[in-house]
Design an enzyme around this catalytic site. Structure first.
Site, PDB file in Angstrom:
ATOM      1  CB  CYS A  78      -0.982  -0.011   1.166  1.00  0.00           C
ATOM      2  SG  CYS A  78      -0.227  -0.073   2.808  1.00  0.00           S
ATOM      3  CG  HIS A 131      -4.305  -0.458   3.929  1.00  0.00           C
ATOM      4  ND1 HIS A 131      -3.505  -1.294   3.183  1.00  0.00           N
ATOM      5  CD2 HIS A 131      -5.263   0.005   3.088  1.00  0.00           C
ATOM      6  CE1 HIS A 131      -3.958  -1.337   1.941  1.00  0.00           C
ATOM      7  NE2 HIS A 131      -5.022  -0.567   1.853  1.00  0.00           N
ATOM      8  CG  HIS A 143      -6.732   0.390  -1.207  1.00  0.00           C
ATOM      9  ND1 HIS A 143      -6.694  -0.699  -0.366  1.00  0.00           N
ATOM     10  CD2 HIS A 143      -7.969   0.364  -1.755  1.00  0.00           C
ATOM     11  CE1 HIS A 143      -7.854  -1.331  -0.393  1.00  0.00           C
ATOM     12  NE2 HIS A 143      -8.641  -0.704  -1.237  1.00  0.00           N
TER      13      HIS A 143
END
Length: 170
Positions: A78, A131, A143
């Site tokens: 990510c 994240h 993402h």
């Protein structure tokens, strides 16, 4: 409003739009070095351009699998994806890790998230349990997902709502 009135209104708006587009200041010599038909400084202030560039990035990276620590088309995580996207599309150098990115820029309330903002989550997964993605529009963010690779997801899904942590404006 009937059809001819709408058409007349549209023809009135087109010159205004074109005038607005042409009124931006000329590029400085430093900006010209950054401009390659895609990237130029200050672009994060134009939501339509940001959405367009993020859509292109998603198309180019679709199908790339998630790989913790990855930052290539063989596999990307990510923070590698957000870092690569900001570098390639906006000529902005982000830190490499999600934790470092979570301290970069200015924190903004969830109610004020705008296109191009970084959105962060406390997922409990990965080495630090964080994240990151990039807010696009209409509660969607882009993402590198552990399950689907580079995808759009909804901030309003039960999972992402539960683990939402913060947003930051670059």
């Amino acid at each position: 409003m009937n059809y001819s009135q709408r058409l007349g209104f549209l023809f009135l708006l087109i010159p205004l739009f074109l005038t607005g587009c042409s009124s931006s200041p000329p590029f400085s010599s430093a900006d010209k070095e950054d401009y390659d038909g895609i990237n130029y400084k200050g672009q994060l202030n134009d939501p339509i351009m940001v959405i367009t560039l993020l859509s292109e990035q998603q198309r180019e990276w679709a199908g790339v699998p998630y790989l913790l620590g990855g930052n290539t088309r063989s596999g990307i995580d990510c923070s590698g994806f957000t870092r690569t996207t900001f570098k390639d599309r906006f000529n902005i150098q982000l830190p490499r890790t999600t934790k470092e990115q979570s301290r970069y820029g200015k924190k903004v309330p969830r109610s004020q998230i705008q296109t191009g903002d970084l959105v962060f989550f406390k997922t409990g997964r990965g080495p630090f349990g964080y994240h990151v993605g990039i807010y696009v529009k209409e509660d969607k963010f882009l993402h590198a997902s552990t399950k689907g690779g580079v995808i759009y997801s909804s901030l309003n899904s039960p999972y992402w709502t539960k683990v939402f942590w913060q947003a930051r404006r670059i």
